[in-house]
Scaffold this active site. Structure first.
Site: not given
Ligand code: NAD
Length: 290
Positions: A120, A142, A154, A192
Site C-alpha cells: 500500500s 496495488h 495502481e 493512500n
Molecule cells: P492481512 O493481515 O489480512 O494478511 C496478511 C497475510 O500475510 C496473513 O495471512 C499472514 O499470515 C501472511 N504472511 C505473513 N508473513 C508471511 C510470510 N512470510 N509468507 C507468507 N505469508 C505471510 O493483510 P492484507 O490486508 O491482506 O494486506 C496485505 C498487503 O496488501 C499489505 O502490504 C497491505 O498494505 C496491502 N493492501 C491492503 C489493503 C487492505 O484494504 N487491507 C488494500 C490494498 C493493499
C-alpha cells in the site's frame, strides 16, 4: 493479451485471498501461499462462500464456480508454487518481511516471472533492492479491497522496473477485469497518500470529541457522497494496515502530521483490528455496526 497461466499469491489474508479468487475467476491458475495454515483454510472457505453467493444471485453458473475453485491451490511452502509464471506478494505491510520474501521469490521464481507487490505504501525501489540485478522484474501492482469488486489497480514502477514488466502488468490487470492506472514511487502512491491522512484525521476528530464515530461516518457518507465513512472504512481495511501505512508516510515524508493517531494506535495495541478480528472502531457482534 496476457500470457500468464498461473500466479503465485504470497499471503492469504484480506488482499491475497481476493487476488487469488479474482485470478481464478478470470481463468488464471492461482497458488495461494501463506505461512499460516489457518489463514489458508480461511481463504479457502471465503472463496467457496463467495462463489456460492454469486451462483445464488444468478451472476455465475455452478460450473463456473466449480471451475474457479479447482484453479486455486493452497500451500504453506513458497517452493511449492515454483511452477507459477507470475508472483504477487500480499503479505503484511512490513518492509523487513517484504525484503525477506522478495529475496526468496527471486530464487523460487527465476527467469521470466514478474515479481509484483501489492504494498500500500512501501517504496517499490526499496523492495526491489532485495533482489539485486533482478530489480527489473519488480513492480507495484496495488489492488483495492474487496479485490473481486474494485476495478482499480495502481501500477507503480521502481527505479529499475523494465518497460516489459510494466506492459505485462497492465496486460495482466486487464485480463483480471481491472483498470490499471500509473502512479509514481512515492510514499503511499496516490491512493493512500490521499486516503490515509483522511482516515487518521477522522480518528483525530473522534479523539477530540468533534462527534461520535457513527456520526463522523454518517456526515462523511452523506456530505461527501462516500460509500462508507472513514472509520467504517478503516475497520474494513484493517486498523493494523492503516497504522502501518501511516508509519510509512510519517517516516518517508518526515512530517508529524502523518503520525498514527493515539486512538488508532490504542485499538491496534488491543488487537481490535476491525472486521478481520470482529472488533475495531465498531463491535461487529452488535447490530449497530456499519
Ligand atoms: P492481512 O493481515 O489480512 O494478511 C496478511 C497475510 O500475510 C496473513 O495471512 C499472514 O499470515 C501472511 N504472511 C505473513 N508473513 C508471511 C510470510 N512470510 N509468507 C507468507 N505469508 C505471510 O493483510 P492484507 O490486508 O491482506 O494486506 C496485505 C498487503 O496488501 C499489505 O502490504 C497491505 O498494505 C496491502 N493492501 C491492503 C489493503 C487492505 O484494504 N487491507 C488494500 C490494498 C493493499
Amino acid at each position: 493479451m496476457s500470457s500468464v497461466k498461473t500466479i503465485a499469491v504470497i499471503g492469504a489474508g484480506t488482499m491475497g485471498s481476493g487476488i487469488a479468487l479474482t485470478a481464478a475467476q478470470s481463468g488464471i491458475g492461482a497458488i495461494q501461499v501463506d505461512v499460516s495454515q489457518a489463514q489458508l483454510d480461511k481463504a479457502k472457505a471465503g472463496h467457496t462462500k463467495g462463489l456460492a453467493r454469486l451462483v445464488e444471485k444468478g451472476k455465475i453458473q455452478q460450473s463456473d464456480a466449480d471451475a474457479a475453485l479447482k484453479r486455486i491451490c493452497y500451500v504453506t511452502d513458497m517452493a511449492e508454487a515454483k511452477s507459477a509464471d507470475w508472483a504477487v506478494e500480499a503479505a503484511s505491510e512490513n518492509p523487513q518481511l517484504k525484503a525477506k520474501l522478495f529475496a526468496m521469490m527471486r530464487e523460487v521464481f527465476p527467469g521470466g516471472a514478474v515479481l509484483a507487490t501489492n504494498t500500500s505504501s512501501i517504496s517499490i525501489t526499496q523492495i526491489a533492492a532485495a533482489v539485486g540485478d533482478d530489480a527489473h522484474r519488480v513492480i507495484g501492482m496495488h489492488f483495492f479491497n474487496p479485490v473481486p469488486v474494485m476495478k482499480l489497480v495502481e501500477v507503480i514502477r521502481g527505479l529499475a522496473t523494465s518497460d516489459e514488466t510494466v506492459q505485462r502488468t497492465i496486460d495482466l490487470a486487464k485480463a483480471m477485469g481491472k483498470t490499471p492506472v500509473p502512479a509514481n514511487d512515492r510514499a503511499g502512491f496516490v491512493s493512500n497518500r490521499v486516503l490515509m491522512p483522511m482516515i487518521n484525521e477522522a480518528f483525530e476528530a473522534w479523539m477530540h470529541g468533534v462527534a461520535q464515530p457513527e456520526h463522523i461516518d454518517e456526515i462523511m457518507k452523506l456530505g461527501c457522497n462516500h460509500p462508507m465513512g472513514p472509520l467504517r472504512l478503516a475497520d474494513f481495511i484493517g486498523l493494523d494496515v492503516c497504522h502501518d501505512i501511516m508509519m510509512v508516510l510519517y517516516r518517508e515524508l518526515g512530517n508529524p502530521k502523518y503520525f498514527p493517531n493515539p486512538k488508532l494506535r490504542e485499538l491496534v495495541t488491543a488487537g481490535r483490528l476491525g472486521d478481520k478480528t470482529g472488533r475495531g472502531v465498531y463491535d461487529y457482534s452488535s447490530p449497530r455496526a456499519g
